[in-house]
Design an enzyme around this catalytic site. Structure first.
Site, short mmCIF file in Angstrom:
data_model
loop_
_atom_site.label_atom_id
_atom_site.label_comp_id
_atom_site.label_asym_id
_atom_site.label_seq_id
_atom_site.Cartn_x
_atom_site.Cartn_y
_atom_site.Cartn_z
CD GLU A 68 2.61 -8.48 -5.08
OE1 GLU A 68 3.49 -9.14 -4.49
OE2 GLU A 68 2.31 -7.33 -4.76
CE LYS A 95 -13.48 -7.68 -19.15
NZ LYS A 95 -14.72 -6.90 -19.04
CG HIS A 102 5.62 -5.69 -4.45
ND1 HIS A 102 4.34 -5.55 -3.95
CD2 HIS A 102 6.27 -4.54 -4.15
CE1 HIS A 102 4.22 -4.37 -3.37
NE2 HIS A 102 5.38 -3.74 -3.48
CB CYS A 121 5.29 -3.98 0.16
SG CYS A 121 5.98 -2.37 -0.15
CE1 TYR A 122 1.07 1.46 5.09
CE2 TYR A 122 -0.35 -0.39 5.65
CZ TYR A 122 0.02 0.93 5.82
OH TYR A 122 -0.66 1.71 6.73
CG ASP A 124 -17.50 -8.29 -17.46
OD1 ASP A 124 -16.64 -9.07 -17.91
OD2 ASP A 124 -17.21 -7.23 -16.86
N GLY A 165 0.84 -1.20 0.00
CA GLY A 165 0.00 0.00 0.00
C GLY A 165 0.87 1.23 0.00
#
Ligand code: XMP
Length: 502
Positions: free
Chosen positions: A163, A358, A161, A74-75, A218, A46
């Site tokens: 990810e 998505k 990170h 991280c945060y 969608d 964040g």
């Protein structure tokens, strides 16, 4: 099914963490309170500073309530230490971008990794002192605690990170965390679809469902799910006249090819254009379109019969964003999603895709045999071309823009550029400028081309399309589209611009 709960501290990567975990076969969702349905928790990155009062915090007494493994990123990594009585403060140097981290390979978090790994860093604050029971398990040349663990309590933190793709082996760390949390890897989209279809049938029973389809991915995939759930579902597609030249045809084809009955397409171009006459204010346009859409939808639904449920194409990020408006989030444009809940009808909602991202929706579309080209289409706003004609909307302007859109899309597709772009489209600036064609003076409208690259539409970079492509677009638009004599290229990123013009 085992689940991981992810706390969002406002990082742009929070959804990415959830997607990575799901890709590893474990269901992950974003949560705001710890409950015992989760096998582990991840605390996201964040933008804040953990020691400031206004920065996001963990729920009260978090560590008293939680007895499953926790991973801070991280945060989140700093937050854990701040909460448990260690020190976090400004570091010696900012670390931003790719860095080498040295890892202690005896940690279960780093099983299978090398002692030196590349990792993506983005921080200035750092952990200065660890609380009792914690030990550092990673460092860089400027940061002494780039990773830590408390094995008794199963708490881990990484300053980098794992990810993002810039941490090439980051996924191994997430995988190791899933092992530490004893998660069975049972989440599979195919199986999820089967289960979801049964749930929908159970939810709806023999009651009637009505759904508006907009032609977007969608709503179309959601409609196909309802159609496959073996329930009494009816679909209405409203051609507002503000669609691109191919939209309506494509939607009709999809429903007909899948043999979906109870599909009604109504053409209401005239009604929309009349209502939009002389309207120039973008928000007013959205409001008018949204209201008429609902009127038409209600009229037609009433003709078909009485309904108990309204189908909607809501996906996971829509739900999370509307549930947790952060104090920093600003409503920049009121996004009108066609198919918004008609209030008068007081229907219950059925939202087949409400838990999906998505890319998962696209994969289901593929599983359900929707055309690939349709599935990979760029996003198209609910109000359609109305917000790509700056100011007044007329039939003449709409026709010009539709033709220009066909030309631009075709050139981009033929040159293999479509999939690299988040969106690409022309917009009409209805101001006339002087030109010269075939020795004759012309006085025509201006087209602007918008091409952007983005991950989530929150920010976007204008795309550096090759000059030859821009040249071809300019030539073809002016030659093929009567009423245009000038083409501009938009070189504004978001921020400060938005992707659409209105
Ligand atoms: P902006 O223009 O806000 O757009 O940068 C971000 C993304 O949202 C889409 N967009 C809309 N979608 N109704 C929609 O359904 C709307 O009113 C609307 N306005 C913008 C836009 O195409 C981009 O992908």
């Amino acid at each position: 099914m085992d689940k991981i709960g992810i706390f969002d501290f406002g990082g742009q990567y929070c959804h990415l963490i959830a997607r990575r975990i799901r890709d590893l076969g474990v269901y992950a969702e974003i949560i705001y309170e710890p409950t015992n349905e989760y096998k582990g928790f991840i605390l996201s990155g964040g933008p804040g500073d953990v020691y400031r009062e206004k920065s996001p915090k963990l729920p009260d007494n978090f560590f008293d309530k939680v007895n499953v493994p926790v991973l801070g990123i991280c945060y989140g990594h700093q937050m854990i230490i701040q909460t448990l009585g260690g020190d976090v403060n400004i570091g010696k140097e900012r670390e931003y971008g790719r860095k080498m981290v040295t890892l202690n390979l005896s940690s279960p978090l780093f099983e299978g990794l090398a002692e030196q790994e590349r990792a993506w860093m983005s921080h200035f604050d750092e952990v200065k002192r660890l609380p009792e029971g914690f030990e550092a398990i990673g460092n860089t040349d400027v940061c002494d605690v780039a990773a830590y663990q408390n094995l008794d309590k199963n708490i881990f933190g990484v300053q980098f990170h794992p990810e993002v793709v810039h941490t090439p082996n980051g996924v191994v760390i997430l995988e190791n965390f899933l092992k530490i949390a004893n998660c069975k890897r049972e989440w599979k989209l195919e199986r999820w679809v089967e289960k979801r279809l049964k749930e929908i049938k159970q939810q709806v029973g023999d009651k009637k469902v009505i759904m508006g389809v907009s032609g977007g991915v969608d709503s179309t995939v959601a409609a196909v799910m309802l159609a496959k759930a073996d329930i009494n579902a009816h679909f209405i597609y409203v051609d507002t006249g503000l669609m691109r030249s191919y939209d309506t045809k494509e939607v009709k084809e999809i429903f007909s090819n899948l043999g979906i009955k109870n599909f009604l397409a109504v053409n209401e171009e005239k009604r929309f254009l009349e209502a939009l006459k002389d309207i120039t204010d973008p928000e007013k346009k959205r409001e008018i379109i949204g209201n008429i859409f609902i009127e038409i939808f209600e009229d037609n639904a009433t003709k078909i019969g009485e309904f108990d449920f309204l189908g909607q194409g809501t996906i996971y990020p829509d739900r999370i964003e509307s549930a947790q408006p952060s104090e920093h989030a600003n409503v920049i444009k009121s996004h009108h999603n066609v198919g918004g809940l008609p209030k008068k009808m007081a229907l219950k909602l059925v939202e087949p895709l409400e838990d999906l991202y998505k890319d998962e929706v696209r994969r289901i579309g593929k599983m359900m045999n929707l055309p690939e080209k349709f599935i990979n289409r760029h996003p198209f706003p609910g109000p359609g071309l109305a917000i790509r004609i700056l100011g007044d909307i007329t039939k003449e302007r709409l026709d010009i823009l539709k033709k220009a859109d066909t030309v631009v899309t075709q050139i981009i597709e033929e040159n293999g550029l479509y999939d690299n772009l988040w969106q690409v489209f022309p917009a009409l600036i209805p101001i006339k400028s002087v030109g010269v064609m075939g020795d004759k003076r012309t006085y025509e409208y201006i087209i602007t081309i918008r091409a952007v690259e983005s991950l989530d539409a929150m920010t976007a970079d204008w795309s550096k399309l090759p000059y030859e492509i821009l040249e071809e677009i300019s030539n073809q638009v002016i030659n093929k589209v009567h009423g245009i004599n000038r083409v501009l290229y938009d070189i504004t990123s978001k921020p400060p611009g938005t992707i659409e013009y209105e």
